[in-house]
Design a protein around this motif. Sequence first.
Motif, PDB file in Angstrom:
ATOM      1  N   TYR A   1       0.858  -1.093  -0.132  1.00  0.00           N
ATOM      2  CA  TYR A   1      -0.080  -0.155   0.104  1.00  0.00           C
ATOM      3  C   TYR A   1       0.700   1.325  -0.048  1.00  0.00           C
ATOM      4  CZ  TYR A   1      -3.560   3.370   1.626  1.00  0.00           C
ATOM      5  OH  TYR A   1      -4.393   4.188   1.727  1.00  0.00           O
ATOM      6  N   LEU A   2       1.918   1.247   0.809  1.00  0.00           N
ATOM      7  CA  LEU A   2       2.840   2.314   1.000  1.00  0.00           C
ATOM      8  C   LEU A   2       3.652   2.555  -0.151  1.00  0.00           C
ATOM      9  CD1 LEU A   2       3.772   2.297   4.568  1.00  0.00           C
ATOM     10  CD2 LEU A   2       2.262   3.944   3.913  1.00  0.00           C
ATOM     11  N   ASP A   3       4.009   1.385  -0.949  1.00  0.00           N
ATOM     12  CA  ASP A   3       5.032   1.490  -1.992  1.00  0.00           C
ATOM     13  C   ASP A   3       3.964   2.144  -3.208  1.00  0.00           C
ATOM     14  OD1 ASP A   3       7.261   0.519  -0.750  1.00  0.00           O
ATOM     15  OD2 ASP A   3       6.498  -1.757  -1.430  1.00  0.00           O
ATOM     16  N   THR A   4       2.616   1.746  -3.356  1.00  0.00           N
ATOM     17  CA  THR A   4       2.029   2.450  -4.290  1.00  0.00           C
ATOM     18  C   THR A   4       1.646   3.989  -4.052  1.00  0.00           C
ATOM     19  OG1 THR A   4       0.459   0.209  -4.693  1.00  0.00           O
ATOM     20  CG2 THR A   4      -0.335   2.298  -5.194  1.00  0.00           C
ATOM     21  N   ALA A   5       1.473   4.044  -2.848  1.00  0.00           N
ATOM     22  CA  ALA A   5       1.434   5.733  -2.285  1.00  0.00           C
ATOM     23  C   ALA A   5       2.604   6.451  -2.762  1.00  0.00           C
ATOM     24  CB  ALA A   5       1.385   5.880  -0.825  1.00  0.00           C
ATOM     25  N   VAL A   6       3.923   5.803  -2.670  1.00  0.00           N
ATOM     26  CA  VAL A   6       4.958   6.321  -3.169  1.00  0.00           C
ATOM     27  C   VAL A   6       5.014   6.654  -4.442  1.00  0.00           C
ATOM     28  CG1 VAL A   6       7.584   6.162  -3.341  1.00  0.00           C
ATOM     29  CG2 VAL A   6       6.517   5.760  -1.333  1.00  0.00           C
ATOM     30  N   ALA A   7       4.659   5.691  -5.147  1.00  0.00           N
ATOM     31  CA  ALA A   7       4.568   5.570  -6.761  1.00  0.00           C
ATOM     32  C   ALA A   7       3.663   6.541  -7.217  1.00  0.00           C
ATOM     33  CB  ALA A   7       4.236   4.111  -7.335  1.00  0.00           C
ATOM     34  N   HIS A   8       2.329   6.808  -6.636  1.00  0.00           N
ATOM     35  CA  HIS A   8       1.481   7.983  -7.015  1.00  0.00           C
ATOM     36  C   HIS A   8       1.805   9.397  -6.489  1.00  0.00           C
ATOM     37  CE1 HIS A   8      -0.560   4.194  -8.158  1.00  0.00           C
ATOM     38  NE2 HIS A   8      -1.286   4.942  -9.062  1.00  0.00           N
ATOM     39  N   GLY A   9       2.979   9.241  -5.818  1.00  0.00           N
ATOM     40  CA  GLY A   9       3.358  10.611  -5.281  1.00  0.00           C
ATOM     41  C   GLY A   9       2.201  11.332  -4.198  1.00  0.00           C
ATOM     42  N   LEU A  10       1.729  10.437  -3.279  1.00  0.00           N
ATOM     43  CA  LEU A  10       1.110  10.854  -2.188  1.00  0.00           C
ATOM     44  C   LEU A  10       2.071  11.627  -1.209  1.00  0.00           C
ATOM     45  CD1 LEU A  10      -1.282   9.145  -3.215  1.00  0.00           C
ATOM     46  CD2 LEU A  10      -1.975   8.365  -1.221  1.00  0.00           C
ATOM     47  N   SER A  11       1.321  12.503  -0.682  1.00  0.00           N
ATOM     48  CA  SER A  11       2.237  13.372   0.445  1.00  0.00           C
ATOM     49  C   SER A  11       2.051  12.498   1.623  1.00  0.00           C
ATOM     50  CB  SER A  11       1.465  14.711   0.779  1.00  0.00           C
ATOM     51  OG  SER A  11       0.232  14.612   1.349  1.00  0.00           O
ATOM     52  N   LEU A  12       2.629  12.900   2.872  1.00  0.00           N
ATOM     53  CA  LEU A  12       2.822  12.084   3.952  1.00  0.00           C
ATOM     54  C   LEU A  12       1.487  12.520   4.572  1.00  0.00           C
ATOM     55  CD1 LEU A  12       4.123  10.660   6.308  1.00  0.00           C
ATOM     56  CD2 LEU A  12       4.905  12.774   7.017  1.00  0.00           C
ATOM     57  N   GLN A  13       0.997  13.507   4.607  1.00  0.00           N
ATOM     58  CA  GLN A  13      -0.225  13.924   5.030  1.00  0.00           C
ATOM     59  C   GLN A  13      -1.422  13.200   4.457  1.00  0.00           C
ATOM     60  OE1 GLN A  13      -1.446  18.052   4.610  1.00  0.00           O
ATOM     61  NE2 GLN A  13      -2.882  17.906   6.116  1.00  0.00           N
ATOM     62  N   GLN A  14      -1.456  12.965   3.077  1.00  0.00           N
ATOM     63  CA  GLN A  14      -2.601  12.091   2.500  1.00  0.00           C
ATOM     64  C   GLN A  14      -2.434  10.536   3.142  1.00  0.00           C
ATOM     65  OE1 GLN A  14      -1.115  13.231  -1.488  1.00  0.00           O
ATOM     66  NE2 GLN A  14      -3.310  14.289  -2.059  1.00  0.00           N
ATOM     67  N   ALA A  15      -1.329  10.155   2.778  1.00  0.00           N
ATOM     68  CA  ALA A  15      -1.126   8.823   3.212  1.00  0.00           C
ATOM     69  C   ALA A  15      -1.454   8.358   4.656  1.00  0.00           C
ATOM     70  CB  ALA A  15       0.109   8.173   2.863  1.00  0.00           C
ATOM     71  N   ALA A  16      -1.004   9.409   5.436  1.00  0.00           N
ATOM     72  CA  ALA A  16      -1.061   9.220   6.989  1.00  0.00           C
ATOM     73  C   ALA A  16      -2.451   9.620   7.327  1.00  0.00           C
ATOM     74  CB  ALA A  16      -0.387  10.286   7.714  1.00  0.00           C
ATOM     75  N   GLY A  17      -3.274  10.377   6.436  1.00  0.00           N
ATOM     76  CA  GLY A  17      -4.737  10.324   6.846  1.00  0.00           C
ATOM     77  C   GLY A  17      -5.552   9.322   6.657  1.00  0.00           C
ATOM     78  N   GLU A  18      -5.175   8.544   5.507  1.00  0.00           N
ATOM     79  CA  GLU A  18      -6.030   7.244   5.108  1.00  0.00           C
ATOM     80  C   GLU A  18      -5.742   6.301   5.936  1.00  0.00           C
ATOM     81  OE1 GLU A  18      -5.104   6.175   0.960  1.00  0.00           O
ATOM     82  OE2 GLU A  18      -6.130   7.935   0.064  1.00  0.00           O
ATOM     83  N   LEU A  19      -4.541   6.339   6.542  1.00  0.00           N
ATOM     84  CA  LEU A  19      -4.119   5.286   7.559  1.00  0.00           C
ATOM     85  C   LEU A  19      -4.882   5.363   8.715  1.00  0.00           C
ATOM     86  CD1 LEU A  19      -0.173   4.845   7.072  1.00  0.00           C
ATOM     87  CD2 LEU A  19      -1.997   3.142   6.441  1.00  0.00           C
ATOM     88  N   ALA A  20      -4.824   6.574   9.097  1.00  0.00           N
ATOM     89  CA  ALA A  20      -5.299   6.932  10.567  1.00  0.00           C
ATOM     90  C   ALA A  20      -6.861   6.846  10.498  1.00  0.00           C
ATOM     91  CB  ALA A  20      -5.205   8.426  11.063  1.00  0.00           C
ATOM     92  N   ARG A  21      -7.609   7.174   9.502  1.00  0.00           N
ATOM     93  CA  ARG A  21      -8.968   7.182   9.261  1.00  0.00           C
ATOM     94  C   ARG A  21      -9.746   5.533   9.106  1.00  0.00           C
ATOM     95  NH1 ARG A  21      -8.089  11.763   6.829  1.00  0.00           N
ATOM     96  NH2 ARG A  21      -8.361  10.845   4.657  1.00  0.00           N
ATOM     97  N   GLY A  22      -8.751   4.665   8.876  1.00  0.00           N
ATOM     98  CA  GLY A  22      -8.969   3.631   8.541  1.00  0.00           C
ATOM     99  C   GLY A  22      -9.266   3.008   7.038  1.00  0.00           C
ATOM    100  N   GLN A  23      -9.003   4.137   6.209  1.00  0.00           N
ATOM    101  CA  GLN A  23      -9.457   3.753   4.991  1.00  0.00           C
ATOM    102  C   GLN A  23      -8.512   2.676   4.245  1.00  0.00           C
ATOM    103  OE1 GLN A  23      -9.044   7.948   4.258  1.00  0.00           O
ATOM    104  NE2 GLN A  23     -10.761   7.945   2.814  1.00  0.00           N
ATOM    105  N   ALA A  24      -7.359   2.770   4.449  1.00  0.00           N
ATOM    106  CA  ALA A  24      -6.123   1.507   4.187  1.00  0.00           C
ATOM    107  C   ALA A  24      -6.891   0.457   4.550  1.00  0.00           C
ATOM    108  CB  ALA A  24      -4.818   1.996   4.622  1.00  0.00           C
ATOM    109  N   ALA A  25      -7.094   0.234   6.184  1.00  0.00           N
ATOM    110  CA  ALA A  25      -7.550  -1.084   6.712  1.00  0.00           C
ATOM    111  C   ALA A  25      -8.649  -1.699   5.935  1.00  0.00           C
ATOM    112  CB  ALA A  25      -7.606  -0.855   8.039  1.00  0.00           C
ATOM    113  N   VAL A  26      -9.781  -0.888   5.600  1.00  0.00           N
ATOM    114  CA  VAL A  26     -10.990  -1.398   5.175  1.00  0.00           C
ATOM    115  C   VAL A  26     -10.376  -1.720   3.550  1.00  0.00           C
ATOM    116  CG1 VAL A  26     -13.265  -0.723   4.021  1.00  0.00           C
ATOM    117  CG2 VAL A  26     -12.325   0.020   6.312  1.00  0.00           C
ATOM    118  N   ARG A  27      -9.837  -1.018   2.872  1.00  0.00           N
ATOM    119  CA  ARG A  27      -9.428  -1.555   1.440  1.00  0.00           C
ATOM    120  C   ARG A  27      -8.570  -2.775   1.387  1.00  0.00           C
ATOM    121  NH1 ARG A  27      -7.333   4.377  -0.284  1.00  0.00           N
ATOM    122  NH2 ARG A  27      -9.122   5.433  -0.257  1.00  0.00           N
ATOM    123  N   LEU A  28      -7.643  -2.900   2.435  1.00  0.00           N
ATOM    124  CA  LEU A  28      -6.726  -4.154   2.423  1.00  0.00           C
ATOM    125  C   LEU A  28      -7.620  -5.302   3.231  1.00  0.00           C
ATOM    126  CD1 LEU A  28      -3.660  -2.530   3.485  1.00  0.00           C
ATOM    127  CD2 LEU A  28      -4.214  -3.139   1.407  1.00  0.00           C
TER     128      LEU A  28
END
Length: 263
Positions: free
Chosen positions: A54-81
């Motif tokens: 998930y994080l490798d994909t975020a790096v490849a798509h140029g997500l900022s730390l704020q964007q990625a951390a927000g998805e992790l914190a809100r649980g969007q990443a957990a739901v998707r995975l």
Amino acid sequence: MNSRTDRRAAGKSQGKAKGRPTTVADLRARLDRARAAGAGKDAEARARRMLAAYLDTAVAHGLSLQQAAGELARGQAAVRLGDVSRDALMQNPPRAVTEAACAEGCAFCCILQGGDGGTITEAEASRLHDALSPLAGQPDGRGWHPAACPALDPETRACRAYEARPTICRSFISTDAEACRVNAEGGAETGAGLLGSHLDYLAVHALSRDLLKGLARVPTYAMARIAQGAIDGEDRATTLDAARHKPRALEDACRDAAKAGGR
């Protein structure tokens, strides 16, 4: 006075000096040290592999730390995975799926003994509240059974937030509807349980919490309280405040899911 760019660069330098990540790549490098408390070694290892991708994909798509951390914190990443894990499980479905007795209107699994209703993420909590809030003041599942989820229609026992139902609801399955009825009345029959992918979802969220320590809060919520607040007419912020778990709840949920084992 320094320019905004200079201040931002200085902040990044200070962050690196303190070992705090300033990019998603920095966060990815931190992953190997993160732990999913309560999940067990195997689930933690699976969650780490999924979160790494998930994080490798975020790096490849140029997500900022704020964007990625927000998805992790809100649980969007957990739901998707968790959904990815569930889809993989369904490619060779276990007996619990092929012989499932679940049907619309059965709803005994929606009698929430203990009142908590299950552990959900902030993204799920917000979505569930938004789906149910237009029904505020209407008769709800508690009209059928006092401990039933308020999301239910009291007459048909169908879920009125089906598309917004959290992972805990999507993961529960049974091969014996009668066992569910008995258990809803306080029994201890076998035949019902959670898909193994649910532990992966919880473990990813627990890993995210440890990964973001010092950067962002990673909360969980009581599903039943979210549904109750929406149906009772509370605004979303008030309901989330009331439903927010203590930190220990996620670890306990991971441990309970690991103990129960996958189906």
